[in-house]
Design an enzyme around this catalytic site. Structure first.
Site, mmCIF file in Angstrom:
data_model
loop_
_atom_site.group_PDB
_atom_site.id
_atom_site.type_symbol
_atom_site.label_atom_id
_atom_site.label_comp_id
_atom_site.label_asym_id
_atom_site.label_seq_id
_atom_site.Cartn_x
_atom_site.Cartn_y
_atom_site.Cartn_z
ATOM 1 N N GLY A 12 -4.114 0.390 -6.024
ATOM 2 C CA GLY A 12 -5.197 1.147 -6.087
ATOM 3 C C GLY A 12 -6.265 0.840 -4.165
ATOM 4 O O GLY A 12 -7.470 1.072 -4.785
ATOM 5 N N THR A 13 -5.915 0.242 -3.455
ATOM 6 C CA THR A 13 -6.497 0.249 -2.353
ATOM 7 C C THR A 13 -7.595 1.293 -1.767
ATOM 8 O O THR A 13 -8.815 1.199 -1.146
ATOM 9 C CB THR A 13 -6.300 -0.826 -0.985
ATOM 10 O OG1 THR A 13 -4.872 0.241 -0.644
ATOM 11 C CG2 THR A 13 -5.408 -1.996 -1.877
ATOM 12 N N ASN A 14 -5.728 2.885 -1.554
ATOM 13 C CA ASN A 14 -7.625 3.581 -1.952
ATOM 14 C C ASN A 14 -8.531 4.095 -2.573
ATOM 15 O O ASN A 14 -9.260 4.677 -2.188
ATOM 16 C CB ASN A 14 -6.365 4.436 -1.157
ATOM 17 C CG ASN A 14 -5.814 4.782 0.231
ATOM 18 O OD1 ASN A 14 -6.071 4.845 0.814
ATOM 19 N ND2 ASN A 14 -4.398 4.137 0.307
ATOM 20 N N ILE A 93 5.538 13.389 -9.329
ATOM 21 C CA ILE A 93 5.614 14.646 -9.175
ATOM 22 C C ILE A 93 4.986 15.296 -9.660
ATOM 23 O O ILE A 93 4.481 15.242 -11.579
ATOM 24 C CB ILE A 93 7.386 15.360 -9.082
ATOM 25 C CG1 ILE A 93 7.981 14.277 -7.814
ATOM 26 C CG2 ILE A 93 6.781 16.736 -8.757
ATOM 27 C CD1 ILE A 93 9.196 14.642 -7.909
ATOM 28 N N ASN A 108 -3.842 14.463 -1.126
ATOM 29 C CA ASN A 108 -2.712 13.476 -0.377
ATOM 30 C C ASN A 108 -3.069 12.309 0.130
ATOM 31 O O ASN A 108 -2.910 13.127 1.209
ATOM 32 C CB ASN A 108 -1.457 13.566 -1.138
ATOM 33 C CG ASN A 108 -0.246 12.845 -1.708
ATOM 34 O OD1 ASN A 108 -0.744 11.518 -1.984
ATOM 35 N ND2 ASN A 108 0.521 12.701 -0.430
ATOM 36 N N HIS A 110 -1.124 10.191 3.097
ATOM 37 C CA HIS A 110 0.372 10.112 3.379
ATOM 38 C C HIS A 110 -0.020 8.659 4.171
ATOM 39 O O HIS A 110 -0.482 9.598 5.244
ATOM 40 C CB HIS A 110 0.647 11.445 3.712
ATOM 41 C CG HIS A 110 2.547 10.371 3.015
ATOM 42 N ND1 HIS A 110 3.107 10.612 2.664
ATOM 43 C CD2 HIS A 110 2.934 10.421 5.156
ATOM 44 C CE1 HIS A 110 4.304 9.910 3.303
ATOM 45 N NE2 HIS A 110 4.249 10.243 4.676
HETATM 46 C C1 GRF Z 1 -0.307 4.320 0.186
HETATM 47 O O1 GRF Z 1 0.174 3.445 1.534
HETATM 48 C C2 GRF Z 1 -0.608 5.812 0.260
HETATM 49 O O2 GRF Z 1 -0.790 6.243 1.388
HETATM 50 C C3 GRF Z 1 0.627 5.768 -0.179
HETATM 51 O O3 GRF Z 1 0.817 5.898 -1.505
HETATM 52 C C4 GRF Z 1 0.025 3.475 -1.112
HETATM 53 C C5 GRF Z 1 -0.889 3.287 -2.120
HETATM 54 O O4 GRF Z 1 -1.480 2.490 -1.834
HETATM 55 N N1 GRF Z 1 0.338 7.585 -1.005
HETATM 56 P P1 GRF Z 1 -2.593 2.211 -2.891
HETATM 57 O O5 GRF Z 1 -2.095 1.893 -4.513
HETATM 58 O O6 GRF Z 1 -3.879 2.575 -2.571
HETATM 59 O O7 GRF Z 1 -2.771 0.634 -2.446
#
Ligand code: GRF
Length: 209
Positions: A12-14, A93, A108, A110
């Site tokens: 969950g860093t994003n 999915i 999304n 990526h």
């Molecule tokens: C990230 O590298 C994102 O691009 C990919 O999965 C990873 C998730 O990381 N889709 P986080 O859970 O947000 O830390």
């Protein structure tokens, strides 16, 4: 107000980047209404709770068909009046009826420059391992709309990141997150919230005026 659902499966860093951007008033008019996970142990759920955001678990095994799973996910998105779905490390999915119901309203992140190192099987560290194995000098991250294919939807934003000769998949993953993902994901949400992202013929046009 743009109401988000953030779908997660892992660290969950994003998600954290979005929470921080909202806290720093960089996303006026944006709120995360719910964080939905398919993994009870996902650390992203802890981050959501610490930020006072409601969470939901959705487990595929609880549903007898893909259709039923999709209906349940759609039901959750309706329950929280979600305008935009953000897949942030979401490893399940998205069923077709959800993609159709939220056309050009699911994004999304990526960890490569699509169309390199994307599609089936390219997730997590595997993406960075493939980039290193190919010997690319530049990689990066992409935010795109989600369509019925795997990483095939219209590209919204991309940001390049340099690959170093002594990189491991882990060091490269970290740099791609820090220098690209955590920047372009909140930026894409901001542009969408300001109604500046338009899709025509599978291409994204950003109103920069
Ligand atoms: C990230 O590298 C994102 O691009 C990919 O999965 C990873 C998730 O990381 N889709 P986080 O859970 O947000 O830390």
């Amino acid at each position: 107000m743009l109401s988000l659902a953030v779908l997660v499966s892992g660290g969950g860093t994003n998600l954290q980047a979005l929470i921080d951007a909202i806290r720093q008033n960089k996303l006026p008019g944006v709120s995360i209404e719910v964080v939905i996970s398919n993994k009870p142990e996902a650390y992203a759920l802890v981050r959501a709770k610490q930020a006072g955001i409601r969470t939901e678990l959705i487990l595929k095994k609880d549903y007898e068909s893909r259709q039923a799973f999709g209906d349940a996910l759609l039901g959750l998105l309706k329950k929280y009046n979600v305008d935009l779905v953000v897949l942030a490390g979401c490893l399940f999915i998205i069923p077709e009826q959800v993609i159709q119901g939220y056309k050009n309203r699911i994004i999304n992140i990526h960890p490569s420059l699509i169309p390199a190192f994307c599609g089936n099987g390219f997730y997590g560290l595997k993406v960075h391992e493939a980039a290193l194995a190919r010997g690319v000098k530049i990689t990066g991250a992409t935010v795109h709309f989600v369509d019925e294919g795997c990483d095939t939807g219209p590209i919204i934003l991309q940001k390049p990141v340099e690959v170093f000769e002594d990189d491991t998949a882990e060091t490269l993953q970290k740099r791609v997150m820090e220098e690209a993902e955590w920047i372009i994901l909140p930026e894409a949400v901001r542009l969408i919230s300001e109604n500046r992202v338009h899709v025509r013929d599978s291409r994204v046009y950003i109103d920069r005026t």
